[in-house]
Motif scaffolding. Structure first.
Motif, mmCIF file in Angstrom:
data_model
loop_
_atom_site.group_PDB
_atom_site.id
_atom_site.type_symbol
_atom_site.label_atom_id
_atom_site.label_comp_id
_atom_site.label_asym_id
_atom_site.label_seq_id
_atom_site.Cartn_x
_atom_site.Cartn_y
_atom_site.Cartn_z
ATOM 1 N N UNK A 1 0.823 -1.200 0.000
ATOM 2 C CA UNK A 1 0.000 0.000 0.000
ATOM 3 C C UNK A 1 0.856 1.247 0.000
ATOM 4 N N UNK A 2 0.195 2.388 -0.313
ATOM 5 C CA UNK A 2 0.888 3.671 -0.286
ATOM 6 C C UNK A 2 1.272 3.989 1.143
ATOM 7 N N UNK A 3 2.442 4.570 1.366
ATOM 8 C CA UNK A 3 2.900 4.916 2.708
ATOM 9 C C UNK A 3 3.223 6.389 2.779
ATOM 10 N N UNK B 1 -4.093 1.509 5.386
ATOM 11 C CA UNK B 1 -4.900 0.599 6.205
ATOM 12 C C UNK B 1 -4.612 0.746 7.696
ATOM 13 N N UNK B 2 -3.564 1.457 8.050
ATOM 14 C CA UNK B 2 -3.258 1.696 9.455
ATOM 15 C C UNK B 2 -4.126 2.801 10.057
#
Length: 214
Positions: free
Chosen positions: A3-5, A13-14
């Motif tokens: 995923x993009x960070x 998603x965090x």
């Protein structure tokens, strides 16, 4: 799948994902009273609305909600703002992107409406949405003749004043109101029909963006 960070290395998603809803205040003037459409779901009263589906635009969710909740098609409400109080929905974290639209009475003839003074105790924070929609409509009507076209294309000065007065009780007396509005109106060659006594002249709005009338 990666995923993009962000710059701290967290993934999307965090982060918590609140639900997003759309709710629409539909305003109209009925019996010289400003009213709003209300959905009654087993004694639970609220504005027509729905949750945003995955892959759906806000405008599409609004269109779907109006079709499903009140059977209304072919109108385009505009956004007011997002209501995001933490405790606005006891089912969980829900953001509501509020919308509004003002429509002629005949378009809401089969839809339940109540005077805005009676639109209290609604579910969630819909009282606040109604209040904000009314305030926005009053600002629009302060300087322009019936911008939502609740009266149609042609109307008498008296009907125009009554409509503005229904929307905003602080509207000026009819003589002052007439002077303020006449620069944005043009006479037609038509007179009102079906009235007792001398018929009044019908007017139409002057287009604000061009020389022609609208």
């Amino acid at each position: 799948m990666t995923g993009w960070t962000d710059d701290r290395g967290k993934q999307l998603t965090d982060y918590p994902r609140p639900s997003v809803a759309v709710d629409t205040a539909q305003l109209t003037v009925r019996d010289e009273t400003l009213c709003v459409a209300i959905v009654d779901r087993g004694g639970s009263k609220r504005l027509p609305g729905t949750f945003l589906h995955e892959g759906e635009l806000l405008a599409e969710a609004v269109e779907r909600s109006l079709q499903q909740r009140v059977g209304l098609r072919g109108v385009v409400p505009r956004q007011l703002r997002t209501f995001d109080a933490i405790d606005r929905d006891n089912r969980g974290r829900v953001l509501s992107v509020a919308h509004m639209i003002a429509l002629p009475e005949h378009q809401l003839i089969d839809i339940g409406v109540v005077p805005i003074d009676e639109a209290v105790g609604l579910d969630f924070d819909h009282d606040l949405i109604v209040a904000e929609a009314v305030a926005a409509l009053r600002r629009e009507y302060a300087d322009h003749p019936d911008p939502a076209r609740l009266l149609g294309e042609c109307f008498t000065i008296l009907d125009l004043h009554r409509t503005h007065l229904a929307i905003d009780p602080t509207t000026a007396h009819k003589d002052t109101f007439r002077r303020a509005m006449m620069r944005q109106l043009v006479e037609t060659d038509q007179m009102e029909t079906g009235t007792v006594g001398k018929p009044a002249r019908l007017y139409r709005r002057v287009c604000r963006f061009c020389a022609r009338t609208s």
